[in-house]
Design a protein around this motif. Sequence first.
Motif, PDB file in Angstrom:
ATOM      1  N   UNK A 316       0.828  -1.213   0.000  1.00  0.00           N
ATOM      2  CA  UNK A 316       0.000   0.000   0.000  1.00  0.00           C
ATOM      3  C   UNK A 316       0.857   1.255   0.000  1.00  0.00           C
ATOM      4  N   UNK A 317       0.297   2.355  -0.519  1.00  0.00           N
ATOM      5  CA  UNK A 317       1.027   3.616  -0.422  1.00  0.00           C
ATOM      6  C   UNK A 317       1.045   4.037   1.052  1.00  0.00           C
ATOM      7  N   UNK A 318       1.974   4.899   1.411  1.00  0.00           N
ATOM      8  CA  UNK A 318       2.206   5.239   2.814  1.00  0.00           C
ATOM      9  C   UNK A 318       0.956   5.775   3.505  1.00  0.00           C
ATOM     10  N   UNK A 319       0.307   6.762   2.870  1.00  0.00           N
ATOM     11  CA  UNK A 319      -0.835   7.407   3.516  1.00  0.00           C
ATOM     12  C   UNK A 319      -1.953   6.396   3.778  1.00  0.00           C
ATOM     13  N   UNK A 320      -2.289   5.595   2.758  1.00  0.00           N
ATOM     14  CA  UNK A 320      -3.361   4.607   2.917  1.00  0.00           C
ATOM     15  C   UNK A 320      -2.987   3.558   3.960  1.00  0.00           C
ATOM     16  N   UNK A 321      -1.766   3.083   3.889  1.00  0.00           N
ATOM     17  CA  UNK A 321      -1.331   2.053   4.827  1.00  0.00           C
ATOM     18  C   UNK A 321      -1.356   2.534   6.274  1.00  0.00           C
ATOM     19  N   UNK A 322      -0.854   3.741   6.516  1.00  0.00           N
ATOM     20  CA  UNK A 322      -0.837   4.256   7.882  1.00  0.00           C
ATOM     21  C   UNK A 322      -2.260   4.525   8.391  1.00  0.00           C
ATOM     22  N   UNK A 323      -3.133   4.978   7.508  1.00  0.00           N
ATOM     23  CA  UNK A 323      -4.526   5.197   7.932  1.00  0.00           C
ATOM     24  C   UNK A 323      -5.200   3.868   8.265  1.00  0.00           C
TER      25      UNK A 323
END
Length: 345
Positions: A316-323
Amino acid sequence: MKVRADQLPQQLQKSLAPIYIVSGDEVLLCQEAADSVRQAAHAAQIAERLRYVVDAQFDWQDIINENQSLSLFSDRRLFDIQIDKLAEKHTKALAQLGQSLGEDNIILLSLPKIDARTQKSKWFTQLESQGVFVQVWPIDANRLPNWVQQRAKSLQLSLSRDAASLICERGEGNLLALSQELEKLVLIHGPGANIEGAQVAESVADSSRYSIYDLSDRLLMGKTKEAMHCLNQLLAEGVEANIILWLFNREIQTLVSLLAAMQTTSLRQACQAQRIWDKRIPFYESAMSRHNPTTLPYIQNYLALMDQSIKGLEGPDNATGFRNLVMMFCGYKPVCTELDLAPHF
């Protein structure tokens, strides 16, 4: 003698102590406490101020020699010493300095936040016994609107509760930004103005500033909205993905260790074995009420997937993964993530 920051002005009116120790991690409040000491020294006709910023290469002998010598320009001097990171070299020098304190000079020592163990150390108790220790505590969220209203009053502004709450919401975690916003309101509306929420909404920018440790608190307490806002701010400020991932990894490893220890002991005893401070135990109690032997391994596997993604591999991209991780930490069961679509997991 230990005093709160709001008690310092009253103490300074009585007499000047040989040393003032200001410690804390709230920049604005520490700065204002130190300014109060400087102003009191000036009012006491101490005109000469010697300023020192201490780093790892600093030669303490300069301060020790100056403190023991007579000034050519004034009878008394203010030694204004700032240490951003305590090291053994500094504590040894401070212990030596504490043996030569007197009425000839005033020492203002600005330190980072120091823990209870340091406060019990020989060098610190020696200094505190001869002067004043100002321990600056952060203002918690429940008290922050009152602080803003009192601050506004000192600037000849009258803030409604809604206005104060909105300012706190927009600038949470950054007292310096809150103070600057109040000063801006004075410039816009003038002294004596009554400020309502609508006026604040027009003029206050979103200046929230968080550290990764603020994110940790919100994750452990399951505060989804606040944690997501904190994460978005960190990403917007350019905090490296590796640092954020480190925080998630640290907390999940702690929870896994606590879960294992709870097979033979209580959660509180498990926290104490992990050297978790008493005041932070409720954070982990809250987190453990939402997690179990199924949820924690799932989050661990997702963290491994995020680690691959950050290293440039598929994920996943960083923003999506962290969310997604925020949602998991706060107790929301994922319906389906990239992890479920990856056969090798």
